[in-house]
Design a protein around this motif. Structure first.
Motif, PDB file in Angstrom:
ATOM      1  N   MET A 190       0.842  -1.201   0.000  1.00  0.00           N
ATOM      2  CA  MET A 190       0.000   0.000   0.000  1.00  0.00           C
ATOM      3  C   MET A 190       0.875   1.248   0.000  1.00  0.00           C
ATOM      4  N   GLU A 206      -2.824   5.972   6.307  1.00  0.00           N
ATOM      5  CA  GLU A 206      -2.030   5.445   7.431  1.00  0.00           C
ATOM      6  C   GLU A 206      -1.492   6.565   8.311  1.00  0.00           C
ATOM      7  N   TYR A 233      -6.335  -4.667   6.217  1.00  0.00           N
ATOM      8  CA  TYR A 233      -6.449  -4.128   4.857  1.00  0.00           C
ATOM      9  C   TYR A 233      -6.554  -5.250   3.844  1.00  0.00           C
ATOM     10  N   ALA A 236      -2.723  -6.943   8.226  1.00  0.00           N
ATOM     11  CA  ALA A 236      -1.603  -7.738   8.684  1.00  0.00           C
ATOM     12  C   ALA A 236      -1.622  -7.705  10.202  1.00  0.00           C
ATOM     13  N   ARG A 257       8.829  -6.281  10.047  1.00  0.00           N
ATOM     14  CA  ARG A 257       9.012  -4.852   9.765  1.00  0.00           C
ATOM     15  C   ARG A 257      10.179  -4.342  10.614  1.00  0.00           C
ATOM     16  N   ARG A 264       6.374   0.557   8.967  1.00  0.00           N
ATOM     17  CA  ARG A 264       5.214   0.224   8.126  1.00  0.00           C
ATOM     18  C   ARG A 264       5.296   0.838   6.742  1.00  0.00           C
TER      19      ARG A 264
HETATM   20  N1  GLY Z   1       1.905  -0.755   6.026  1.00  0.00           N
HETATM   21  C1  GLY Z   1       1.207  -1.910   6.385  1.00  0.00           C
HETATM   22  C2  GLY Z   1       1.792  -2.729   7.422  1.00  0.00           C
HETATM   23  O1  GLY Z   1       2.887  -2.480   7.877  1.00  0.00           O
HETATM   24  O2  GLY Z   1       1.146  -3.667   7.834  1.00  0.00           O
END
Ligand code: GLY
Length: 389
Positions: A49, A55, A261, A274, A317, A343
């Motif tokens: 995304m 966000e 999402y 997620a 992440r 993210r």
């Molecule tokens: N930007 C989406 C996530 O980190 O889940």
């Protein structure tokens, strides 16, 4: 073992390391990347995304500026990368709809809308009926939503593959091996030693190893970036042609306090994400994670349970203390950082490449990236290290 020399050595061949190497090579710097599997990393899991507006979070207004700067670069960046490599990146300017399932969600979304408006961002409030008119597969109970036509998507796997080719075409050398430790000589980073004992030497080293950046051996403790892994479990489903178009844009919601999402690709893939879990280096896909994602997605779009589930995956992440990346020169001469994108790694790829290339050529961060200097954590970390234990 033999030692090979370049102007710039990038540790990590994920999308951030690759874009840094590509842009550095374009500036005429002899550039190498060290990574056992270039093109891998968190991009293999991420949904892709490009959601600077949907966000947006309280307290992350400085990051918003960088996110928007990168979003603005995406059309030219994608066109340049496709032009050079011939790769279709799955860049889809489809917009995003963030919806509310109950009155608490609606209150939360109203707050987000107010915050977006205070920052002059484009988003439109829609009733539940208007949301379903746009996306007929949404649950009848949807209470309202925000239409954000400027938040798009790209396929991160295609992006990573294209960046590998762009690097190759630009003369970047790949060392397909693990970097075991940073080598420092006379208070300066001088290269790395790899798992096979080879010494790779460079004028400048860029640490761009995602969540692994926080634990590379040899980096002095006061320089080691405060980056930690934040696990995300993601599902991939397939929309059979008879159900298409299942969704025409990215649909997001906050369900039970957690963001959810659904990202529909043109090729029929539907990515659902997620989870967000602080579990160290664990990348297990759990029954509980899959259950929660499917349960919440089913509340949002009931028809999802008809679709084939084709893949489940977990990635890490690279989280930082303020959720923003660490970009540019570190406190150790010769070492730059490009990590902690948390993210926003896919969204921030274009601006990161430009910022790091600028820093490598001039030794300075461009104005837009100054708030993201790794040195912002220096004082706190030095104090922590000096505390008696
Ligand atoms: N930007 C989406 C996530 O980190 O889940």
């Amino acid at each position: 073992m033999s030692s090979r020399t370049s102007d710039v050595l990038v540790i990590g061949g994920g999308i951030i390391g690759l874009v840094t190497a590509w842009r550095a090579a374009q500036r005429g710097l002899a550039t190498a990347v060290v990574d056992p599997a270039p093109g891998g990393g968190a991009a293999q899991v991420a949904a892709g995304m490009l959601a600077a507006v949907t966000e947006l979070h309280y307290g992350e207004e400085t990051l918003l500026g960088l996110n928007l700067a990168s979003a603005r670069r995406y059309p030219d960046f994608a066109a340049e990368l496709t032009g050079l490599t011939g790769h279709d990146l799955g860049y889809r300017r489809c917009g995003t709809l963030a919806v509310a399932l109950d009155s608490d969600d609606r209150a939360h979304l109203r707050e987000l809308h107010a915050l977006q408006q205070r920052h002059g961002l484009e988003s439109e409030w829609l009733s539940g009926r208007e949301c379903r008119r746009l996306e007929p597969m949404l649950a009848p109970g949807v209470r309202g939503g925000l239409r954000v036509d400027g938040d798009h998507q790209i396929d991160p796997r295609r992006l990573a593959a294209a960046l590998v080719v762009a690097c190759e075409r630009s003369g970047v050398v790949f060392h397909r091996v693990q970097a075991e430790r940073l080598d420092v000589a006379g208070d300066r980073a001088v290269g790395v030693t790899t798992a096979d004992g080879t010494g790779l030497r460079a004028e400048r080293v860029v640490l761009a190893a995602g969540s692994l950046s926080g634990r590379l051996a040899g980096v002095p403790p006061n320089v080691l970036p405060p980056v930690r892994p934040v696990k995300g479990q993601v599902l991939r489903l397939t929309v059979p042609p008879r159900y298409a178009p299942f969704l025409s844009r990215t649909v997001r919601a906050v369900v039970r306090g957690g963001p959810l999402y659904l990202v529909p690709r043109e090729n029929g893939e539907l990515v659902v994400g997620a989870t967000s879990e602080e579990l160290g280096w664990d990348t297990t896909v759990t029954a509980g994670g899959v259950y929660e994602l499917l349960r919440d997605a089913h509340e949002l779009v009931p028809g999802i349970t008809e679709l084939p589930l084709t893949e489940t995956r977990a990635g890490l992440r690279p989280g930082s203390p303020d959720n923003a990346p660490l970009l540019g020169p570190s406190a150790l001469a010769g070492l730059l950082l490009a990590t902690g994108h948390y993210r926003n790694g896919v969204l921030l790829t274009p601006v990161t490449g430009d910022v790091l290339a600028h820093a490598l050529v001039t030794g300075e961060l461009p104005e837009e990236a100054r708030p993201f200097t790794p040195r912002r954590f220096g004082a706190a970390r030095t104090e922590q290290l000096e505390q008696p234990v």
